[in-house]
Each structure stands twice: as structure tokens, then as C-alpha cells.
Design a protein around this motif. Structure first.
Motif, PDB file in Angstrom:
ATOM      1  N   GLN A 256      -0.463  69.809  45.358  1.00  0.00           N
ATOM      2  CA  GLN A 256      -0.592  70.005  43.907  1.00  0.00           C
ATOM      3  C   GLN A 256      -1.035  68.681  43.264  1.00  0.00           C
ATOM      4  O   GLN A 256      -1.971  68.648  42.475  1.00  0.00           O
ATOM      5  N   ALA A 309       3.171  76.781  45.347  1.00  0.00           N
ATOM      6  CA  ALA A 309       3.670  77.792  44.405  1.00  0.00           C
ATOM      7  C   ALA A 309       5.098  77.468  43.959  1.00  0.00           C
ATOM      8  O   ALA A 309       5.481  77.746  42.814  1.00  0.00           O
ATOM      9  N   TYR A 312       5.033  75.032  40.987  1.00  0.00           N
ATOM     10  CA  TYR A 312       4.780  75.711  39.710  1.00  0.00           C
ATOM     11  C   TYR A 312       5.995  76.537  39.289  1.00  0.00           C
ATOM     12  O   TYR A 312       6.383  76.549  38.117  1.00  0.00           O
ATOM     13  N   TRP A 319       1.703  80.454  40.208  1.00  0.00           N
ATOM     14  CA  TRP A 319       0.730  79.584  40.867  1.00  0.00           C
ATOM     15  C   TRP A 319      -0.605  79.703  40.146  1.00  0.00           C
ATOM     16  O   TRP A 319      -1.026  80.808  39.797  1.00  0.00           O
TER      17      TRP A 319
END
Length: 587
Positions: A256, A309, A312, A319
Motif C-alpha cells: 500500500q 485490503a 484499508y 480496498w
DNA sequence: GCCGTTTTCGGCCCGACTGTTTTCAGTCG
């Protein structure tokens, strides 16, 4: 003055101020304002003419709004003119030297009077640089090498070139046996049209071994840095590749983090903060916990990080596709649980722009058809050039009609299993007329109109030519609407918001040309078209069968514009497209 | 310079690496 130009001027102002050592947050504010203006689908000039309050735009405050007003009214900024009295514009070239930032560059300018790269090179060679405070022999040597890099490899790699490098790296890395997990991050993963460098994340039980292996990559020229978790190399081509080795438990957080964009990440971490969380490349941590204080995922207070994911989810978000992570609409959509199902390459059913040996293509009609069928398409349009493009063997009406006869016969043989459309990429002539007679164009199934000549005309002239083509009853779509060639030629002067508005009014289509040299329209204009309800046709403009695979670059660009299948006309059957053009279908 | 569900002042993402340094500044992503 259009938004892109205003944004560029604000960024230039920030660069000049940065050189002067201005407050970094002030610089950030100008750059945020520039981002916001560039991404806006509303032209600043129009907003000002309608007395809209620009300070209601995110990232635009009173100061940036005033500068917009001055730029639109006068075409320049007095502040920039004044700063350029003190700082010659060539001095900013120094910032392109790797490891030379505003502080060091300013010192070189102030202490040694260095104004450009040539003078910098000379000063290094004369060993004057090492005498400055904060500089040493090593820095001097690094700068000397950096000058050459700044002079030659100043460009970002086009996405197709980055793709080749990624494939080679992929092949090399997977030869390392204890590589548990890896991914290419950065702007490559976000699908940007150009890539500045390549970021690789990896999980392995043998970090030192992986770094050793990485250093044997055949195209490597030098190792730029090597620490415990991070290693950077430069390739023969001048491009930099960063490898970061992370624990498995941090892989998602690192992915990320290093995918970006920067502004997207700032927003994400800002949201984390509001929840008493901290996000960094090692994971999501509860603020004040043991884990946070030690930056250690193994301790109490670690919340997430193994998968992207989860990161997030930790801040209450679904996601978000990397293609959307540009701080445009993605958080709004995520908050409302309205993230689009993005277009996929498999959604595309036909390719409506390609060439054959009849003009400047390398393959015959039959070869293009066979290749398109092999790719699983249902239909294609053969859009050779029209007569004005004589260097490309553009078709006269007679030759075009003969090609269409040939296509008729071919379609009979194909017996409904595949459809070839009778089409043309017809030039919009310098005086605004179409390059083929109306009665010929009227017989086509599909007509793309293009500007290839007179690209030095004024903004008004070129815009009027394109608006005129949109009004032509036989024209279906405008191809490569801005004419830009990435890293080679800027767009011609054209008012794209006006083109989009006109296309909406006349129910016409705009192309997203998938050639990695063009990718035209770009992602921001694609987004603008979506908002205006103008459908996009994604086509390859293939001049050879191998180029049919360029479709994926166009799809990627469309994803960045937030498009779903419904926004892209060639996700429909040919009957579906005809129906839309005839006004019998909606998007 | 911008911003606000800890708000009109006081923050502004955050860590790795290098070189020139005796404890940190600059650069990068």
C-alpha cells in the motif's frame, strides 16, 4: 489559459520558492492547489468568468485563488517574473541531479554562482564543490556522475518500456529460490502512462541472498544504495530500480505504502490518525502501543499489514484499486460504498481503429482479421488513412470504395461469425473540411475523424476544426483528440472541455487511443468525458497485428479515469453501438 | 499556504539511507 497551464505555473512558482528555502508547507499548498486545478473538470477560466468562488475547491485557498485570477487575466504571475530576476530558470535544472535537492542546489548557486548543469560539471571537475560546508569528496563525485544522468535520462519511461523492464526483472527475481512473495509497486502498479522508476517489494527468509542475486541483474550498471531492507540499482538505460525487503506480516502495508500515490497515502494516514492509528510501511498500529513505539508488528498494538485490503479495512474503507489512487474521487466513492467496478480488458468486444497495408499498416486485411479473431474480438473496423495523409498511402475515394467491396466479400465468407466494419480514419483538413466527400463518408459503417496536419494552428482554429467534425453527420468518433506523443510532442492547442461538451450535445464518441506512444485522451480527460456522459471508444490504432495487444494500455488508462464497462462504447455489440449513435440507447 | 466531527491556531506522512558529521541534515520515495 487552461487548467493544465495554470497548474504548471503554480508548480513552477513552488519550485522557485523552494529554491529560496521557503516554508515547505507553503510549497506543498501550492502543489496541492496545482493538483486540484489539474484534476478539476471545471476550467478555472470558466469558473472565474461565472464568478464562482474557487476557494470552495479542495486545496485552493485565498492565495491560490488570487494567483489563478492573475494568471487568467494577465497570462502570467508577477511573483514568478520577480523570482526569475533572482533565480535564472536554468538553475532549476540542478534539481534534476540525483541526490541534489533544494538546499544543496541553493548552496551551489549562492556560494559558487553555479547557474546550470555545465557550470556544475566544471566546478566538480575543478574540485571546488568539496570545499563547501556540508559537501565532501564523495558528494562531489556523486554529483559529477549525477550531472550526466540529469542531462541524458531526464525522461520518465513510457508504460510499455517499463513493462519490458518489469518482465525482465520478474524473470530474474523468480530464479531466486527462497523468494516467498513479491510485487511491483509504485506508479507502474497504478498504471500511469509513464513511470519514473520501478519499485519491487519482496518477502524472503534470506534478505542478504536476495540482494546479492538482485545485484546480478544483467542490465544493471551500478548499485546506488544498499542497506538492510532497501537496495537501489541503476540500469544501463539510466533508470532506477528499488528493492525493498519486508517481513511477511508487513507485506500488505508496504505494498500500500509504496504503491502511492503520495497524496492518496497522505489522506489514508490522515484518516488513520483520526482513529488513533498510525500507518507506515510496517503496518497499522494503535498510537501509543508497544508495537507502535518499537515499530514492531510482533508486539501488542499491531492492527493490520499482511494484506493490503486489511490496511484499508483498518480505517473502515473497502480496498481501492491502485488505478484509482490519485486522490481524485476514490475516497468519496469508497465512503459512499460506490467504488466502480472498473473496466476489464475482457469487457472489450471490438477494436474500432486499425490500419492495413492499404495505407501505412504492416499487415493485410485478412491478417488483421485473423489476429483479431484469435484475440476473441467480435468485430473490428478497418480505419486506414484518407488521401491527405499521402506519406502513409492514404486512400482516395476510389481505393476506399474498392477496400469496402473487399470487406463486403470478406464478411460474406465470415458468415456472421465475425464482422468487419467499413470504416476510415478521415483527416480533418486544415480548413476544417473532411478529407473525403460526404457521399463516400455516408456509406461507411464507422468514421473516425483525426487531425494530423495544421497542428501548429491556434487553439481556436484547431478547436473549431474538431467541433466541426463532431457536427458532421457521418462522423462517429474523434480519434486521438489532443495529438500528443508521449515524451515527444505536446498536445496541439485544443480546448478539450469544449470538445467534450460538443460531443455530448451531438451524441458523438471520443477515442482513448491505446498506443503507448499516445494514450490519448489521457486519464483526466477520460474522467471528464465520463462526467459529461460522453462515451469512450478504446482502440489500438494497430499498424501491425502485434499491436492489437496494446489494448490493455488503453484499458489501464480508462481504469485510471474511473471508467466501467458501461462508459466504453466498444464493450457493446456492433448493433448496440449503432443503437447508441442513433439515439436509441443510454450509457 | 491550507484546513477544521479534538478546529480559527497549530498542525501539516513517515521512515531508510548516505555523507559529513560528533549527533544530524539532506534527499528520496
Amino acid at each position: 489559459m487552461d487548467n493544465a497551464k495554470i497548474a504548471e505555473r503554480l508548480e513552477h512558482l513552488a519550485a522557485l520558492l523552494e529554491f529560496q528555502g521557503a516554508n515547505p508547507f507553503r510549497l506543498k499548498a501550492y502543489r496541492n492547489g496545482a493538483d486540484s486545478i489539474r484534476a478539476s473538470s471545471i476550467p478555472v477560466a470558466k469558473a472565474l468568468a461565472e464568478n464562482q468562488d474557487l476557494t470552495t475547491w479542495v486545496g485552493v485557498g485565498s492565495s491560490v485563488a488570487e494567483k489563478c485570477r492573475e494568471l487568467v487575466d494577465t497570462g502570467s504571475l508577477a511573483q514568478i517574473d520577480q523570482l526569475e530576476q533572482e533565480i535564472p530558470p536554468t538553475v532549476l535544472d540542478l534539481l534534476r541531479v540525483p541526490n541534489l535537492g533544494p538546499k544543496k542546489a541553493a548552496a551551489l548557486f549562492k556560494e559558487l554562482g553555479i547557474k546550470d548543469l555545465d557550470q556544475l560539471k566544471l566546478a566538480c571537475e575543478q574540485q571546488k564543490v568539496r570545499a563547501l560546508k556540508g559537501f565532501g569528496a564523495k558528494t562531489e563525485q556523486a554529483i559529477l556522475e549525477g550531472v550526466l544522468i540529469a542531462a541524458q535520462a531526464n525522461q520518465r519511461m513510457r508504460i510499455n518500456d517499463a513493462d519490458k523492464v518489469v518482465r525482465a526483472l520478474q524473470e530474474h527475481l523468480t530464479k531466486f529460490e527462497v523468494l516467498e512473495r513479491h510485487e511491483f509497486a509504485g506508479s507502474y502498479r497504478r498504471g500511469k502512462e509513464t513511470v519514473g522508476d520501478i519499485d519491487i517489494l519482496a518477502v524472503t527468509s534470506d534478505p542478504a541472498g536476495l540482494m546479492e542475486h538482485f545485484a546480478t541483474f544483467p542490465d544493471m550498471s551500478s548499485v546506488l544504495a544498499r542497506g538492510e531492507t532497501k537496495m537501489s540499482i541503476r540500469l544501463d538505460t539510466g533508470f532506477q530500480v528499488d528493492l525493498r525487503i519486508v517481513p511477511a506480516v508487513s507485506f500488505g502495508a508496504a505494498l500500500q505504502y509504496f504503491t502511492g500515490s503520495l497524496t492518496h497515502n497522505v489522506e489514508l494516514r490522515h484518516r488513520a490518525k483520526a482513529r488513533q492509528l498510525k500507518i507506515n510501511e510496517w503496518g497499522v498500529f494503535r498510537v501509543g502501543s508497544e508495537a507502535e513505539l518499537a515499530n514492531d508488528p510482533q508486539r501488542e498494538g499491531w492492527v493490520a499489514g499482511r494484506d493490503e485490503a486489511d490496511v484499508y479495512a483498518a480505517v473502515g474503507l473497502p480496498w481501492i484499486d491502485p488505478r484509482l489512487r490519485e486522490m481524485r474521487d476514490e475516497f468519496q466513492w469508497a465512503d459512499a460504498n460506490q467504488l466502480p467496478r472498473l473496466l476489464q480488458t475482457s469487457d472489450i468486444r471490438g477494436d474500432l481503429h486499425m490500419h492495413t497495408t492499404a495505407s501505412d499498416g504492416e499487415n493485410s486485411l485478412e491478417e488483421m482479421v485473423a489476429a483479431a479473431r484469435q484475440r476473441g474480438l467480435d468485430y473490428i473496423a478497418i480505419t486506414d488513412h484518407s488521401q491527405r495523409v499521402s506519406v502513409a498511402g492514404g486512400l482516395t475515394p476510389e481505393r476506399l470504395l474498392r477496400q469496402w467491396d473487399e470487406i463486403d466479400r470478406l464478411n460474406e465468407r465470415l458468415a456472421g461469425e465475425f464482422l468487419v466494419l467499413k470504416s476510415i480514419e478521415c483527416d480533418i483538413l486544415e480548413d476544417g473540411r473532411m478529407d473525403l466527400p460526404d457521399d463516400v463518408l455516408a456509406q461507411a459503417d464507422w468514421v473516425m475523424a483525426s487531425v494530423h496536419f495544421g497542428i501548429k494552428q491556434t487553439r481556436d482554429e484547431i478547436t473549431q476544426r474538431i467541433l466541426g467534425a463532431i457536427e458532421h453527420p457521418s462522423v462517429s468518433a474523434i480519434s486521438h483528440p489532443t495529438g500528443r506523443l508521449i515524451n515527444r510532442r505536446p498536445a496541439y492547442e485544443v480546448d478539450i472541455p469544449a470538445v467534450i461538451e460538443h460531443a455530448a450535445k451531438h451524441r458523438k464518441i471520443l477515442e482513448l487511443n491505446s498506443s503507448p506512444k499516445r494514450l490519448d485522451l489521457d486519464d483526466l480527460h477520460v474522467r471528464m468525458a465520463r462526467m459529461a456522459g460522453v462515451p469512450i471508444v478504446i482502440s489500438t490504432d494497430a499498424h501491425a497485428v502485434a499491436q492489437l495487444e496494446n489494448l490493455r494500455f488503453g484499458v489501464q488508462q480508462a481504469q485510471r479515469g474511473g471508467l466501467s464497462a458501461q462508459h466504453v462504447i466498444n464493450t457493446r455489440s456492433w448493433d448496440g453501438i449503432k443503437s447508441w449513435l442513433a439515439g436509441n440507447a443510454t450509457l
